[in-house]
Design a protein around this motif. Structure first.
Motif, PDB file in Angstrom:
ATOM      1  N   UNK A  17     -11.656  -6.587  -7.793  1.00  0.00           N
ATOM      2  CA  UNK A  17     -11.112  -5.810  -6.686  1.00  0.00           C
ATOM      3  C   UNK A  17      -9.593  -5.679  -6.813  1.00  0.00           C
ATOM      4  N   UNK A  18      -9.113  -4.458  -6.806  1.00  0.00           N
ATOM      5  CA  UNK A  18      -7.686  -4.140  -6.933  1.00  0.00           C
ATOM      6  C   UNK A  18      -7.091  -4.578  -8.282  1.00  0.00           C
ATOM      7  N   UNK A  19      -7.932  -4.829  -9.261  1.00  0.00           N
ATOM      8  CA  UNK A  19      -7.408  -5.152 -10.597  1.00  0.00           C
ATOM      9  C   UNK A  19      -6.632  -3.949 -11.139  1.00  0.00           C
ATOM     10  N   UNK A  20      -5.468  -4.203 -11.717  1.00  0.00           N
ATOM     11  CA  UNK A  20      -4.646  -3.097 -12.220  1.00  0.00           C
ATOM     12  C   UNK A  20      -5.194  -2.592 -13.555  1.00  0.00           C
ATOM     13  N   UNK A  21      -4.905  -1.345 -13.854  1.00  0.00           N
ATOM     14  CA  UNK A  21      -5.389  -0.728 -15.091  1.00  0.00           C
ATOM     15  C   UNK A  21      -4.864  -1.483 -16.313  1.00  0.00           C
ATOM     16  N   UNK A  22      -3.637  -1.956 -16.237  1.00  0.00           N
ATOM     17  CA  UNK A  22      -3.066  -2.694 -17.365  1.00  0.00           C
ATOM     18  C   UNK A  22      -3.875  -3.957 -17.643  1.00  0.00           C
ATOM     19  N   UNK A  91       1.375   9.408  -6.223  1.00  0.00           N
ATOM     20  CA  UNK A  91       2.517   9.535  -5.321  1.00  0.00           C
ATOM     21  C   UNK A  91       3.016   8.210  -4.770  1.00  0.00           C
ATOM     22  N   UNK A  92       2.271   7.112  -5.001  1.00  0.00           N
ATOM     23  CA  UNK A  92       2.722   5.789  -4.544  1.00  0.00           C
ATOM     24  C   UNK A  92       3.792   5.289  -5.521  1.00  0.00           C
ATOM     25  N   UNK A  93       5.035   5.082  -5.064  1.00  0.00           N
ATOM     26  CA  UNK A  93       6.072   4.617  -6.005  1.00  0.00           C
ATOM     27  C   UNK A  93       5.788   3.183  -6.461  1.00  0.00           C
ATOM     28  N   UNK A  94       5.884   2.960  -7.762  1.00  0.00           N
ATOM     29  CA  UNK A  94       5.609   1.617  -8.289  1.00  0.00           C
ATOM     30  C   UNK A  94       6.790   1.109  -9.118  1.00  0.00           C
ATOM     31  N   UNK A  95       6.820  -0.216  -9.292  1.00  0.00           N
ATOM     32  CA  UNK A  95       7.754  -0.824 -10.233  1.00  0.00           C
ATOM     33  C   UNK A  95       7.113  -0.770 -11.604  1.00  0.00           C
ATOM     34  N   UNK A 113      -3.064  -7.787  -9.604  1.00  0.00           N
ATOM     35  CA  UNK A 113      -3.448  -6.805  -8.578  1.00  0.00           C
ATOM     36  C   UNK A 113      -2.510  -5.600  -8.629  1.00  0.00           C
ATOM     37  N   UNK A 114      -3.113  -4.426  -8.568  1.00  0.00           N
ATOM     38  CA  UNK A 114      -2.313  -3.192  -8.641  1.00  0.00           C
ATOM     39  C   UNK A 114      -1.274  -3.129  -7.532  1.00  0.00           C
ATOM     40  N   UNK A 115      -1.638  -3.596  -6.343  1.00  0.00           N
ATOM     41  CA  UNK A 115      -0.703  -3.431  -5.216  1.00  0.00           C
ATOM     42  C   UNK A 115       0.571  -4.258  -5.368  1.00  0.00           C
ATOM     43  N   UNK A 116       0.577  -5.264  -6.238  1.00  0.00           N
ATOM     44  CA  UNK A 116       1.814  -6.028  -6.467  1.00  0.00           C
ATOM     45  C   UNK A 116       2.907  -5.134  -7.046  1.00  0.00           C
ATOM     46  N   UNK A 117       2.511  -4.070  -7.731  1.00  0.00           N
ATOM     47  CA  UNK A 117       3.512  -3.192  -8.358  1.00  0.00           C
ATOM     48  C   UNK A 117       4.023  -2.108  -7.412  1.00  0.00           C
ATOM     49  N   UNK A 118       3.388  -1.957  -6.263  1.00  0.00           N
ATOM     50  CA  UNK A 118       3.881  -0.929  -5.339  1.00  0.00           C
ATOM     51  C   UNK A 118       5.288  -1.305  -4.883  1.00  0.00           C
ATOM     52  N   UNK A 124       3.097 -11.068  -0.683  1.00  0.00           N
ATOM     53  CA  UNK A 124       1.634 -11.102  -0.556  1.00  0.00           C
ATOM     54  C   UNK A 124       1.297 -11.304   0.914  1.00  0.00           C
ATOM     55  N   UNK A 125       0.592 -10.331   1.465  1.00  0.00           N
ATOM     56  CA  UNK A 125       0.235 -10.422   2.884  1.00  0.00           C
ATOM     57  C   UNK A 125      -0.757 -11.553   3.124  1.00  0.00           C
ATOM     58  N   UNK A 126      -1.625 -11.772   2.169  1.00  0.00           N
ATOM     59  CA  UNK A 126      -2.668 -12.783   2.342  1.00  0.00           C
ATOM     60  C   UNK A 126      -2.071 -14.189   2.428  1.00  0.00           C
ATOM     61  N   UNK A 127      -1.152 -14.488   1.532  1.00  0.00           N
ATOM     62  CA  UNK A 127      -0.583 -15.834   1.483  1.00  0.00           C
ATOM     63  C   UNK A 127       0.788 -15.932   2.128  1.00  0.00           C
ATOM     64  N   UNK A 128       1.306 -14.792   2.580  1.00  0.00           N
ATOM     65  CA  UNK A 128       2.636 -14.778   3.210  1.00  0.00           C
ATOM     66  C   UNK A 128       3.689 -15.379   2.283  1.00  0.00           C
TER      67      UNK A 128
END
Ligand SMILES: [Zn+2]
Ligand SMILES: [Zn+2]
Length: 182
Positions: A17-22, A91-95, A113-118, A124-128
């Motif tokens: 889940x949410x694994x990045x393409x890289x 359109x989502x800006x990423x690092x 996780x892909x969302x880490x690069x956004x 991390x919202x889950x672990x704060x």
């Protein structure tokens, strides 16, 4: 594509889940059934050229077309739509050059996780926890996720999951921040 090529890739590697393409491409290429020569002929047959190696680095301009993803998905045994989910939403800006990591997430399930690069994700919202972007021991930047085979810093060999004690607690503004956390 010939039928004989499809046989090489009969094992389907399930994405997380949410694994990045890289990260996914790295895992896929390291499978025993996938050899370097088959990746080369795959690239030529699909006319993807260097697209796969660009995607591993999150170079997404031009953004992959659905046709490319469907061709690649056919070989990998997964839907082009599912591959698309491993990319950031258009359109989502990423690092791009700064790879980031939540060690607590990585400890639970070892993948990027892909969302880490956004750019819109500073923590991390889950672990704060704020995300790490370099090794806290030797300060080397994290490698691209396609190279996260050992889950360690490439220089000092510190394990990603043992870096967790260096992650700072996120404050409310981090969770809304749009810049890279330092
Ligand atoms: Zn986390
Ligand atoms: Zn290190």
């Amino acid at each position: 594509m010939s039928d004989s090529t499809a046989e090489y890739f009969s094992v389907v590697l399930q994405p997380d889940e949410d694994e990045s393409i890289s990260h996914y491409l790295g895992r896929w290429k390291r499978q025993e059934v996938v050899s370097l020569s088959s990746i080369g002929s795959l690239s030529r047959q699909l006319k993807l050229g260097t697209a796969m190696s660009r995607w591993e680095k999150f170079y997404l301009n031009p953004f992959p077309t659905l046709k490319q993803l469907e061709q690649l998905g056919k070989v990998m045994g997964i839907e082009g739509d599912r591959l698309l989910l491993m990319f950031p939403p258009k359109g989502e800006p990423i690092n791009v050059r700064i790879i980031r990591l939540c060690c607590a997430c990585y400890d639970e399930a070892p993948y990027h996780r892909m969302k880490w690069q956004f750019q819109s994700t500073a923590a991390c919202e889950k672990h704060q926890l704020r995300l790490l972007y370099k090794c806290p021991n030797c300060e080397v930047h994290l490698p691209i996720p396609a190279e996260w085979e050992s889950g360690r810093c490439r220089k000092c060999q510190m394990l990603f999951r043992s870096m967790i004690k260096h992650q700072k607690t996120a404050r409310t503004y981090d969770l809304m921040d749009t810049s890279v956390s330092t």
